[in-house]
Design a protein around this motif. Structure first.
Motif, PDB file in Angstrom:
ATOM      1  N   PHE A  20      36.166  44.568  47.643  1.00 49.24           N
ATOM      2  CA  PHE A  20      37.021  43.390  47.492  1.00 49.24           C
ATOM      3  C   PHE A  20      36.479  42.488  46.395  1.00 49.24           C
ATOM      4  CE2 PHE A  20      37.038  44.904  51.837  1.00 49.24           C
ATOM      5  CZ  PHE A  20      38.387  45.065  52.081  1.00 49.24           C
ATOM      6  N   TRP A  21      37.283  42.295  45.348  1.00 57.08           N
ATOM      7  CA  TRP A  21      36.948  41.365  44.265  1.00 57.08           C
ATOM      8  C   TRP A  21      37.673  40.054  44.535  1.00 57.08           C
ATOM      9  CZ3 TRP A  21      33.639  40.861  40.397  1.00 57.08           C
ATOM     10  CH2 TRP A  21      32.970  41.989  39.921  1.00 57.08           C
ATOM     11  N   ARG A  22      36.931  38.933  44.512  1.00 55.04           N
ATOM     12  CA  ARG A  22      37.513  37.615  44.740  1.00 55.04           C
ATOM     13  C   ARG A  22      36.943  36.631  43.729  1.00 55.04           C
ATOM     14  NH1 ARG A  22      40.006  40.728  47.373  1.00 55.04           N
ATOM     15  NH2 ARG A  22      40.508  40.641  49.566  1.00 55.04           N
ATOM     16  N   ASP A  23      37.670  35.516  43.536  1.00 50.49           N
ATOM     17  CA  ASP A  23      37.188  34.479  42.617  1.00 50.49           C
ATOM     18  C   ASP A  23      36.619  33.305  43.404  1.00 50.49           C
ATOM     19  OD1 ASP A  23      39.356  32.986  43.530  1.00 50.49           O
ATOM     20  OD2 ASP A  23      40.252  32.720  41.559  1.00 50.49           O
ATOM     21  N   LYS A  24      36.292  32.238  42.688  1.00 52.69           N
ATOM     22  CA  LYS A  24      35.657  31.055  43.294  1.00 52.69           C
ATOM     23  C   LYS A  24      36.507  30.407  44.378  1.00 52.69           C
ATOM     24  CE  LYS A  24      37.543  28.412  39.490  1.00 52.69           C
ATOM     25  NZ  LYS A  24      37.536  28.890  38.126  1.00 52.69           N
ATOM     26  N   ASN A  25      37.815  30.593  44.327  1.00 52.28           N
ATOM     27  CA  ASN A  25      38.734  30.036  45.327  1.00 52.28           C
ATOM     28  C   ASN A  25      39.076  31.046  46.413  1.00 52.28           C
ATOM     29  OD1 ASN A  25      38.940  27.606  43.815  1.00 52.28           O
ATOM     30  ND2 ASN A  25      40.399  28.622  42.464  1.00 52.28           N
ATOM     31  N   ILE A  37      41.470  39.225  43.479  1.00 48.96           N
ATOM     32  CA  ILE A  37      41.561  39.748  42.118  1.00 48.96           C
ATOM     33  C   ILE A  37      41.953  41.210  42.181  1.00 48.96           C
ATOM     34  CG2 ILE A  37      40.289  40.207  39.989  1.00 48.96           C
ATOM     35  CD1 ILE A  37      38.391  37.916  40.895  1.00 48.96           C
ATOM     36  N   LEU A  38      41.257  41.961  43.039  1.00 45.91           N
ATOM     37  CA  LEU A  38      41.533  43.387  43.198  1.00 45.91           C
ATOM     38  C   LEU A  38      40.901  43.881  44.492  1.00 45.91           C
ATOM     39  CD1 LEU A  38      42.623  46.088  41.969  1.00 45.91           C
ATOM     40  CD2 LEU A  38      40.338  46.397  41.016  1.00 45.91           C
ATOM     41  N   THR A  39      41.614  44.755  45.177  1.00 43.75           N
ATOM     42  CA  THR A  39      41.081  45.449  46.340  1.00 43.75           C
ATOM     43  C   THR A  39      41.082  46.933  46.011  1.00 43.75           C
ATOM     44  OG1 THR A  39      41.968  43.775  47.839  1.00 43.75           O
ATOM     45  CG2 THR A  39      41.424  45.911  48.806  1.00 43.75           C
ATOM     46  N   ILE A  40      39.997  47.602  46.341  1.00 46.56           N
ATOM     47  CA  ILE A  40      39.892  49.041  46.125  1.00 46.56           C
ATOM     48  C   ILE A  40      39.726  49.682  47.501  1.00 46.56           C
ATOM     49  CG2 ILE A  40      38.546  50.905  45.079  1.00 46.56           C
ATOM     50  CD1 ILE A  40      37.600  48.757  42.988  1.00 46.56           C
ATOM     51  N   LYS A  41      40.652  50.584  47.847  1.00 47.68           N
ATOM     52  CA  LYS A  41      40.596  51.273  49.138  1.00 47.68           C
ATOM     53  C   LYS A  41      40.810  52.754  48.922  1.00 47.68           C
ATOM     54  CE  LYS A  41      42.296  47.487  51.989  1.00 47.68           C
ATOM     55  NZ  LYS A  41      43.375  47.019  52.840  1.00 47.68           N
ATOM     56  N   SER A  76      40.413  28.244  32.468  1.00 51.61           N
ATOM     57  CA  SER A  76      40.427  28.122  33.929  1.00 51.61           C
ATOM     58  C   SER A  76      39.763  29.308  34.636  1.00 51.61           C
ATOM     59  CB  SER A  76      41.872  27.972  34.426  1.00 51.61           C
ATOM     60  OG  SER A  76      42.635  29.106  34.061  1.00 51.61           O
ATOM     61  N   ASP A  77      39.439  30.386  33.909  1.00 47.49           N
ATOM     62  CA  ASP A  77      38.753  31.533  34.506  1.00 47.49           C
ATOM     63  C   ASP A  77      37.253  31.299  34.666  1.00 47.49           C
ATOM     64  OD1 ASP A  77      41.040  33.156  34.806  1.00 47.49           O
ATOM     65  OD2 ASP A  77      40.880  33.877  32.742  1.00 47.49           O
ATOM     66  N   SER A  78      36.726  30.204  34.124  1.00 40.95           N
ATOM     67  CA  SER A  78      35.303  29.891  34.316  1.00 40.95           C
ATOM     68  C   SER A  78      35.020  29.736  35.797  1.00 40.95           C
ATOM     69  CB  SER A  78      34.923  28.588  33.611  1.00 40.95           C
ATOM     70  OG  SER A  78      34.855  28.778  32.226  1.00 40.95           O
ATOM     71  N   GLY A  79      33.878  30.259  36.218  1.00 39.54           N
ATOM     72  CA  GLY A  79      33.488  30.099  37.621  1.00 39.54           C
ATOM     73  C   GLY A  79      32.856  31.344  38.183  1.00 39.54           C
ATOM     74  N   SER A  80      32.702  31.335  39.484  1.00 42.38           N
ATOM     75  CA  SER A  80      32.023  32.411  40.187  1.00 42.38           C
ATOM     76  C   SER A  80      33.017  33.467  40.682  1.00 42.38           C
ATOM     77  CB  SER A  80      31.267  31.819  41.381  1.00 42.38           C
ATOM     78  OG  SER A  80      30.492  32.801  42.002  1.00 42.38           O
ATOM     79  N   TYR A  81      32.616  34.723  40.549  1.00 41.05           N
ATOM     80  CA  TYR A  81      33.396  35.867  41.031  1.00 41.05           C
ATOM     81  C   TYR A  81      32.468  36.718  41.882  1.00 41.05           C
ATOM     82  CZ  TYR A  81      36.791  34.565  37.500  1.00 41.05           C
ATOM     83  OH  TYR A  81      37.711  33.875  36.754  1.00 41.05           O
ATOM     84  N   TYR A  82      33.026  37.404  42.857  1.00 46.12           N
ATOM     85  CA  TYR A  82      32.169  38.295  43.621  1.00 46.12           C
ATOM     86  C   TYR A  82      32.886  39.577  44.016  1.00 46.12           C
ATOM     87  CZ  TYR A  82      34.396  36.384  47.853  1.00 46.12           C
ATOM     88  OH  TYR A  82      35.293  35.993  48.802  1.00 46.12           O
ATOM     89  N   CYS A  83      32.079  40.596  44.104  1.00 38.59           N
ATOM     90  CA  CYS A  83      32.494  41.930  44.515  1.00 38.59           C
ATOM     91  C   CYS A  83      31.803  42.165  45.857  1.00 38.59           C
ATOM     92  CB  CYS A  83      32.009  42.931  43.467  1.00 38.59           C
ATOM     93  SG  CYS A  83      32.054  44.646  43.987  1.00 38.59           S
ATOM     94  N   ARG A  84      32.575  42.407  46.907  1.00 41.29           N
ATOM     95  CA  ARG A  84      32.005  42.597  48.242  1.00 41.29           C
ATOM     96  C   ARG A  84      32.315  44.002  48.740  1.00 41.29           C
ATOM     97  NH1 ARG A  84      33.378  37.894  51.528  1.00 41.29           N
ATOM     98  NH2 ARG A  84      31.564  37.024  50.509  1.00 41.29           N
ATOM     99  N   VAL A  85      31.270  44.659  49.242  1.00 38.39           N
ATOM    100  CA  VAL A  85      31.401  45.984  49.852  1.00 38.39           C
ATOM    101  C   VAL A  85      30.896  45.837  51.291  1.00 38.39           C
ATOM    102  CG1 VAL A  85      30.839  48.438  49.662  1.00 38.39           C
ATOM    103  CG2 VAL A  85      30.910  47.028  47.591  1.00 38.39           C
TER     104      VAL A  85
END
Length: 163
Positions: free
Chosen positions: A49-54, A58-62, A101-110
């Protein structure tokens, strides 16, 4: 076992231990550039699961397939992933034509691996005008090794060359 070899084994162990839990990369880019957001994990066929600061999707991979169905509107048409790399544990994405507006934190969670990788993106404004070389593509910003890796590699090289 030599000291260099022992140190190398410790380095590899520490490196994999650090990346198995969480890490953060810093990326700086300009408006309208494409930016590579890294996500490397062990294993394949994982839910990612890719998500942004809010916490916007962004993208889900299944099941080794990108799923854009619940993607937030602001990312539609601007995210590319690399399905041929999923089996190798590479779940990185390319965010295209970044905006301020794309500045900020992003995370990829597994979740299955209890793994999270964060990327801090800083969009610095517009790149100074230059004449692109014929046939060149748009600028793509990537990520470099973090300072811990560079320090450890320097120590290994120093020990190797000083004996």
């Amino acid at each position: 076992m030599s000291d260099l070899m022992r140190f190398s084994v410790i380095y590899v162990f520490v490196s994999f231990s650090l990346t198995a839990v969480s890490c953060q990369d810093q990326v700086t880019c300009y408006i309208r550039e494409d930016v590579l957001l890294p996500c490397m994990s062990t294993g394949a066929d994982l839910a990612v699961f890719w998500r942004d600061k809010n916490d916007d999707n962004i993208l889900t991979i299944k099941q080794s397939k990108p799923d854009y169905s619940s993607q937030h509107e602001k990312f539609k048409g601007r995210v590319e992933s690399f399905p041929d790399q999923y089996k190798k544990g590479n779940f990185s994405i390319l965010l295209k034509k970044v905006q301020q507006s794309d500045s900020g934190s992003y995370y990829c969670r597994v979740p299955k691996m209890k793994f999270e990788q964060r990327v801090q993106v800083t969009v610095t404004g517009e790149r100074a005008a230059t004449s692109p070389a014929p046939g060149s593509s748009a600028h793509i910003t990537g990520v470099t090794l973090n300072s811990l890796h560079l320090t450890l590699i320097s120590v290994i090289l120093f020990n190797c060359c000083s004996t």
